[in-house]
Design a protein around this motif. Structure first.
Motif: not given
Length: 198
Positions: A44-47, A127-129, A135-141
């Motif tokens: 996710a950081h690389a993307a 839209w900002v998460i 939490g750890l669901h920031v990636l899925t969101r």
């Protein structure tokens, strides 16, 4: 640890690069590249889904809560495979299983419920998460919002699937004749296979 190079980002869109985090020399999705939650964080950081500070904070949070991180990774895997199946059905004009479509819809709805509308929409996503809230669901969101953006853009008509593997990519060419995710990998393998048959 997985290394994320330019060859990992051939989809032309973050949502497609996400579904392409499973690899394989055939259509079978057999090589899991997000084996640990830290792999997902680094991808996710690389993307550019996470910035530097978010990456470090999420890594620390995952280290403090390993069981929660494992659950978040499992959820991410399920989300990814549902999105891949949904997009592939659209590309191949085949029926999509209702459970797959429902999962994609549920992921997007959950993301919008957690998202804040930003007044800085000219310089960042609308839209900002917030990672502190998600939490750890920031990636899925965030990835669900990315998928939603693709599905509502004109680029959705450009999605194609590699003729050899399961990877998806954007083909903006007028003729839509691109066959491979990468000529250097799948294209060359297909050539070699044709040569062996001859």
């Amino acid at each position: 640890m997985t290394t994320w190079t330019d060859a990992s980002f051939l989809g032309g869109h973050p949502a497609l690069d996400f579904v392409n985090t499973v690899a394989g020399r055939t259509k079978d999705r057999t090589v899991e590249r997000l084996g640990e939650f830290v792999d997902a964080i680094d991808w996710a950081h690389a993307a550019n889904v996470l910035d530097d500070d978010e990456r470090e904070n999420l890594r620390a949070r995952a280290e403090r809560a390993p069981s929660e991180a494992s659950a978040a990774l499992a959820d991410l895997h399920t989300q990814r495979e549902a999105l891949h199946a949904f997009l592939l059905a659209g590309v191949e004009n085949t029926a999509c299983e209702p459970a797959v479509r429902d999962r994609v819809k549920a992921d997007i709805e959950a993301a919008y419920r957690d998202a804040h509308l930003s007044d800085r929409f000219r310089t960042q996503t609308a839209w900002v998460i917030d990672p502190d809230e998600a939490g750890l669901h920031v990636l899925t969101r965030r990835l669900a919002l990315t998928g939603a953006a693709l599905l509502t853009s004109e680029q959705r008509s450009q999605i194609a699937v590699c003729g050899r593997c399961s990877w998806l990519f954007l083909d903006p060419s007028p003729t839509r004749r691109r066959r491979w995710c990468s000529m250097a990998t799948c294209g060359n393998r297909a050539k070699a296979q044709r040569h062996q048959r001859r």
